[in-house]
Design a protein around this motif. Structure first.
Motif, PDB file in Angstrom:
ATOM      1  N   ASP A  23     -98.918  47.173  45.142  1.00 29.47           N
ATOM      2  CA  ASP A  23     -99.798  46.224  45.981  1.00 29.47           C
ATOM      3  C   ASP A  23     -99.967  45.155  44.967  1.00 29.47           C
ATOM      4  OD1 ASP A  23    -101.686  44.709  47.157  1.00 29.47           O
ATOM      5  OD2 ASP A  23    -102.972  46.166  48.040  1.00 29.47           O
ATOM      6  N   LEU A  24     -99.524  43.837  45.015  1.00 32.17           N
ATOM      7  CA  LEU A  24     -99.641  42.751  44.183  1.00 32.17           C
ATOM      8  C   LEU A  24    -100.175  41.548  44.877  1.00 32.17           C
ATOM      9  CD1 LEU A  24     -99.014  41.373  41.423  1.00 32.17           C
ATOM     10  CD2 LEU A  24     -96.634  41.023  42.175  1.00 32.17           C
ATOM     11  N   ARG A  25    -101.127  40.824  44.620  1.00 35.88           N
ATOM     12  CA  ARG A  25    -101.783  39.910  45.238  1.00 35.88           C
ATOM     13  C   ARG A  25    -102.120  38.807  44.226  1.00 35.88           C
ATOM     14  NH1 ARG A  25    -105.694  42.780  49.749  1.00 35.88           N
ATOM     15  NH2 ARG A  25    -104.338  44.649  49.819  1.00 35.88           N
ATOM     16  N   LEU A  26    -101.306  37.533  44.423  1.00 35.60           N
ATOM     17  CA  LEU A  26    -101.165  36.398  43.732  1.00 35.60           C
ATOM     18  C   LEU A  26    -101.772  35.119  44.698  1.00 35.60           C
ATOM     19  CD1 LEU A  26     -97.685  37.281  42.289  1.00 35.60           C
ATOM     20  CD2 LEU A  26     -99.869  37.339  41.035  1.00 35.60           C
ATOM     21  N   ASN A  27    -102.268  35.561  45.661  1.00 36.02           N
ATOM     22  CA  ASN A  27    -102.343  34.267  46.677  1.00 36.02           C
ATOM     23  C   ASN A  27    -103.759  33.598  45.891  1.00 36.02           C
ATOM     24  OD1 ASN A  27    -103.753  37.101  47.432  1.00 36.02           O
ATOM     25  ND2 ASN A  27    -105.326  35.632  48.301  1.00 36.02           N
ATOM     26  N   HIS A  28    -103.805  32.160  46.533  1.00 34.54           N
ATOM     27  CA  HIS A  28    -104.577  31.326  46.124  1.00 34.54           C
ATOM     28  C   HIS A  28    -104.677  30.974  44.621  1.00 34.54           C
ATOM     29  CE1 HIS A  28    -106.591  32.477  50.279  1.00 34.54           C
ATOM     30  NE2 HIS A  28    -106.869  31.080  49.905  1.00 34.54           N
ATOM     31  N   ASN A  29    -103.596  30.544  44.192  1.00 32.24           N
ATOM     32  CA  ASN A  29    -103.054  30.143  42.738  1.00 32.24           C
ATOM     33  C   ASN A  29    -102.566  28.866  42.917  1.00 32.24           C
ATOM     34  OD1 ASN A  29    -104.011  32.030  40.280  1.00 32.24           O
ATOM     35  ND2 ASN A  29    -103.173  33.439  42.004  1.00 32.24           N
ATOM     36  N   LYS A  30    -101.708  28.333  41.845  1.00 31.10           N
ATOM     37  CA  LYS A  30    -101.037  27.375  41.858  1.00 31.10           C
ATOM     38  C   LYS A  30     -99.413  27.405  41.477  1.00 31.10           C
ATOM     39  CE  LYS A  30    -105.087  24.755  40.504  1.00 31.10           C
ATOM     40  NZ  LYS A  30    -105.823  23.995  39.282  1.00 31.10           N
ATOM     41  N   ILE A  31     -99.060  28.619  42.190  1.00 30.05           N
ATOM     42  CA  ILE A  31     -97.659  29.212  41.741  1.00 30.05           C
ATOM     43  C   ILE A  31     -96.843  28.340  42.531  1.00 30.05           C
ATOM     44  CG2 ILE A  31     -96.020  30.823  41.813  1.00 30.05           C
ATOM     45  CD1 ILE A  31     -98.295  32.974  41.739  1.00 30.05           C
ATOM     46  N   GLU A  32     -95.599  27.686  41.669  1.00 34.19           N
ATOM     47  CA  GLU A  32     -94.599  26.700  42.414  1.00 34.19           C
ATOM     48  C   GLU A  32     -93.249  27.308  42.418  1.00 34.19           C
ATOM     49  OE1 GLU A  32     -94.691  23.570  39.410  1.00 34.19           O
ATOM     50  OE2 GLU A  32     -96.859  22.842  39.769  1.00 34.19           O
ATOM     51  N   LYS A  33     -92.866  28.360  41.815  1.00 34.99           N
ATOM     52  CA  LYS A  33     -91.659  28.911  41.864  1.00 34.99           C
ATOM     53  C   LYS A  33     -91.340  30.485  41.806  1.00 34.99           C
ATOM     54  CE  LYS A  33     -87.033  27.961  40.521  1.00 34.99           C
ATOM     55  NZ  LYS A  33     -86.130  27.294  39.425  1.00 34.99           N
ATOM     56  N   VAL A  34     -90.814  30.937  42.487  1.00 27.91           N
ATOM     57  CA  VAL A  34     -90.777  32.643  42.109  1.00 27.91           C
ATOM     58  C   VAL A  34     -89.103  32.777  41.824  1.00 27.91           C
ATOM     59  CG1 VAL A  34     -91.001  34.759  43.273  1.00 27.91           C
ATOM     60  CG2 VAL A  34     -92.348  33.014  44.070  1.00 27.91           C
ATOM     61  N   THR A  35     -88.945  33.326  40.620  1.00 23.75           N
ATOM     62  CA  THR A  35     -87.763  33.564  40.353  1.00 23.75           C
ATOM     63  C   THR A  35     -87.313  35.023  40.597  1.00 23.75           C
ATOM     64  OG1 THR A  35     -88.102  34.099  37.957  1.00 23.75           O
ATOM     65  CG2 THR A  35     -87.769  31.820  38.517  1.00 23.75           C
ATOM     66  N   PRO A  36     -85.864  35.459  40.389  1.00 21.10           N
ATOM     67  CA  PRO A  36     -85.489  36.977  40.623  1.00 21.10           C
ATOM     68  C   PRO A  36     -86.192  37.825  39.544  1.00 21.10           C
ATOM     69  CG  PRO A  36     -83.784  35.449  41.070  1.00 21.10           C
ATOM     70  CD  PRO A  36     -84.928  34.532  40.532  1.00 21.10           C
ATOM     71  N   SER A  37     -86.172  37.165  38.363  1.00 22.36           N
ATOM     72  CA  SER A  37     -86.855  37.950  37.207  1.00 22.36           C
ATOM     73  C   SER A  37     -88.140  38.290  37.317  1.00 22.36           C
ATOM     74  CB  SER A  37     -86.398  37.252  35.951  1.00 22.36           C
ATOM     75  OG  SER A  37     -87.043  36.005  36.022  1.00 22.36           O
ATOM     76  N   ASP A  38     -88.982  37.522  38.119  1.00 20.85           N
ATOM     77  CA  ASP A  38     -90.644  37.695  38.394  1.00 20.85           C
ATOM     78  C   ASP A  38     -90.769  38.953  39.118  1.00 20.85           C
ATOM     79  OD1 ASP A  38     -91.072  35.449  37.158  1.00 20.85           O
ATOM     80  OD2 ASP A  38     -91.051  34.189  38.986  1.00 20.85           O
ATOM     81  N   LEU A  39     -89.903  39.512  39.893  1.00 19.35           N
ATOM     82  CA  LEU A  39     -90.285  40.717  40.707  1.00 19.35           C
ATOM     83  C   LEU A  39     -89.130  41.726  40.536  1.00 19.35           C
ATOM     84  CD1 LEU A  39     -91.265  38.792  44.016  1.00 19.35           C
ATOM     85  CD2 LEU A  39     -92.838  40.035  42.208  1.00 19.35           C
ATOM     86  N   GLN A  40     -88.155  41.651  39.659  1.00 17.28           N
ATOM     87  CA  GLN A  40     -87.074  42.513  39.303  1.00 17.28           C
ATOM     88  C   GLN A  40     -87.509  43.829  39.015  1.00 17.28           C
ATOM     89  OE1 GLN A  40     -84.500  41.299  36.165  1.00 17.28           O
ATOM     90  NE2 GLN A  40     -82.934  42.597  36.933  1.00 17.28           N
ATOM     91  N   GLY A  41     -86.838  44.916  39.632  1.00 17.66           N
ATOM     92  CA  GLY A  41     -87.369  46.287  39.488  1.00 17.66           C
ATOM     93  C   GLY A  41     -88.397  46.837  40.257  1.00 17.66           C
ATOM     94  N   MET A  42     -89.020  46.092  41.005  1.00 16.13           N
ATOM     95  CA  MET A  42     -90.174  46.614  41.776  1.00 16.13           C
ATOM     96  C   MET A  42     -89.803  47.652  42.788  1.00 16.13           C
ATOM     97  SD  MET A  42     -93.216  43.764  41.113  1.00 16.13           S
ATOM     98  CE  MET A  42     -93.584  43.091  39.448  1.00 16.13           C
ATOM     99  N   ASP A  43     -89.427  48.593  42.622  1.00 16.71           N
ATOM    100  CA  ASP A  43     -88.836  49.133  43.539  1.00 16.71           C
ATOM    101  C   ASP A  43     -90.037  49.875  44.442  1.00 16.71           C
ATOM    102  OD1 ASP A  43     -86.176  48.634  42.886  1.00 16.71           O
ATOM    103  OD2 ASP A  43     -85.954  50.750  41.944  1.00 16.71           O
ATOM    104  N   ASN A  44     -91.199  49.874  44.149  1.00 15.02           N
ATOM    105  CA  ASN A  44     -92.300  50.533  44.884  1.00 15.02           C
ATOM    106  C   ASN A  44     -93.064  49.562  45.569  1.00 15.02           C
ATOM    107  OD1 ASN A  44     -91.713  52.970  43.991  1.00 15.02           O
ATOM    108  ND2 ASN A  44     -92.651  52.771  41.991  1.00 15.02           N
ATOM    109  N   LEU A  45     -93.025  48.329  45.187  1.00 14.45           N
ATOM    110  CA  LEU A  45     -93.804  47.405  45.900  1.00 14.45           C
ATOM    111  C   LEU A  45     -93.689  47.334  47.354  1.00 14.45           C
ATOM    112  CD1 LEU A  45     -95.814  45.163  44.772  1.00 14.45           C
ATOM    113  CD2 LEU A  45     -94.049  43.575  45.181  1.00 14.45           C
ATOM    114  N   THR A  46     -95.149  47.351  47.996  1.00 15.00           N
ATOM    115  CA  THR A  46     -95.101  47.588  49.671  1.00 15.00           C
ATOM    116  C   THR A  46     -95.632  46.329  50.147  1.00 15.00           C
ATOM    117  OG1 THR A  46     -97.156  48.817  49.458  1.00 15.00           O
ATOM    118  CG2 THR A  46     -94.988  49.931  49.490  1.00 15.00           C
ATOM    119  N   ILE A  47     -96.647  45.661  49.257  1.00 12.27           N
ATOM    120  CA  ILE A  47     -97.658  44.682  49.670  1.00 12.27           C
ATOM    121  C   ILE A  47     -97.410  43.550  48.793  1.00 12.27           C
ATOM    122  CG2 ILE A  47     -99.861  43.868  50.113  1.00 12.27           C
ATOM    123  CD1 ILE A  47    -100.519  46.548  51.178  1.00 12.27           C
TER     124      ILE A  47
END
Length: 341
Positions: free
Chosen positions: A145-169
């Protein structure tokens, strides 16, 4: 004698050693601030005896990370004014399962590239309502469960979330994301994705096929890709409200997919009711430019066994009135308790 032993009790790792020297009526957990597995609870936090693996530091006015005992699994740091997570801040906290840091003042530059590297058991990470412009580096691959809402994130790259096989939310809503590339491709366990209220102009590529809830509202998407929903076998809820969708931007049969329960297309630029599956239960089309009530959008055939399962239909704020609804719609939409026009 008791005073000397009492001080010793606060430093050794086994309080039971002290128990033999102190009054037999003392309980096992009476060594003040003693941490059974090493380290003391910081005085600015609360480590209740009833929850020995939890540490509560929320709402304490903290501006920096406290020292975290190695046995702590659940750490609550939300509602403070913490500005940084240095590389060594969590080095001792290798047992963490939950880390709550929402509503702080974190910036991307002030989060060390190795800050989360050793948290190999972490399942929940809450970083919403901070000031980050990018996703922190080297997030634990154990996250669910990863919550990054209400920030100022401008871009999401493949390396940011790479390997997160268990992430459901994954909550990324209310940021400034313009591009997600193929960053979601490897999230094979993801069931809830919220990327609403960003600056996306198109649907991200290579979406995880096990999505159950998909929220895309409040972007500037004007068209959907071919076979948009065909690969999702478990998708039940999709929200596309407050975009720039037109009839031409929606390929035929896009929403005629079995299993879909709720579809929100309100506040777009549609002039016709799109074809939807008979299994759909809730359809929101308010505040579009729809000029005609097309019964065929809901039912191609109407008989005893074949009819729409629609229960909620909102068409208010369009260019039609109740008089435009054909009388035979009561057979097709027999389960719809209220049709708002």
């Amino acid at each position: 004698m008791s005073e000397i032993v009492f001080k010793f009790c606060a430093t050794v790792s086994l309080c039971s050693l002290c128990q033999t020297e102190l009054d037999r009526d003392h309980a096992f957990g009476d060594c003040p601030l003693a941490d059974i597995k090493g380290g003391e609870c910081p005085e600015e936090c609360d480590c209740p005896h009833s929850y020995p693996v939890s540490m509560y530091c929320d709402g304490r006015g903290l501006t920096a990370m406290p020292v975290i005992p190695s046995h702590i699994k659940y750490l609550y740091l939300q509602n403070n004014a913490i500005t940084a997570v240095p590389d060594l801040a969590l080095m001792n906290a290798t047992s963490l399962v939950w880390l709550m840091m929402h509503y702080n003042q974190l910036t991307s530059e002030a989060i060390g590239k190795k800050a989360f590297l050793k948290l190999t058991s972490l399942e929940r990470l809450y970083l919403q309502h901070n000031n980050m412009t990018s996703i922190p580096s080297n997030l634990p691959r154990s996250l669910r469960d990863l919550r990054l809402n209400h920030n100022k994130i401008e871009k999401v790259t493949p390396s940011d979330l790479q390997g997160m096989d268990n992430l459901t939310i994954l909550y990324l809503h209310d940021n400034a994301v313009t591009d997600m590339s193929t960053s979601l491709k490897g999230l094979k366990s993801l069931t809830l994705l919220d990327i609403s209220s960003n600056k996306l102009t198109q649907v991200p590529e290579d979406l995880p096929e096990h999505l159950h809830q998909f929220y895309l509202e409040s972007n500037t998407i004007s068209s959907l890709p071919d076979d948009f929903l065909q690969r999702f076998t478990q998708l039940q809820y999709i929200r596309l409200a407050h975009n720039q969708l037109t009839d031409k931007g929606i390929p035929p049969n896009t929403f005629n997919v079995t299993g879909l329960v709720e579809l929100d297309l309100s506040f777009n630029k549609l002039e016709r009711i799109p074809l939807v599956s008979t299994t759909l239960q809730h359809l929101y089309l308010q505040a579009n430019q729809i000029k005609e009530f097309t019964l065929g959008s809901f039912c191609s055939v109407v008989d005893v066994t074949s009819f729409s399962k629609l229960r909620t239909l909102r068409l208010d704020g369009n260019e039609i009135s109740r008089e435009d609804i054909p009388s035979e719609s009561s057979f097709c939409l027999r389960l719809a308790s209220n049709i708002e026009v």
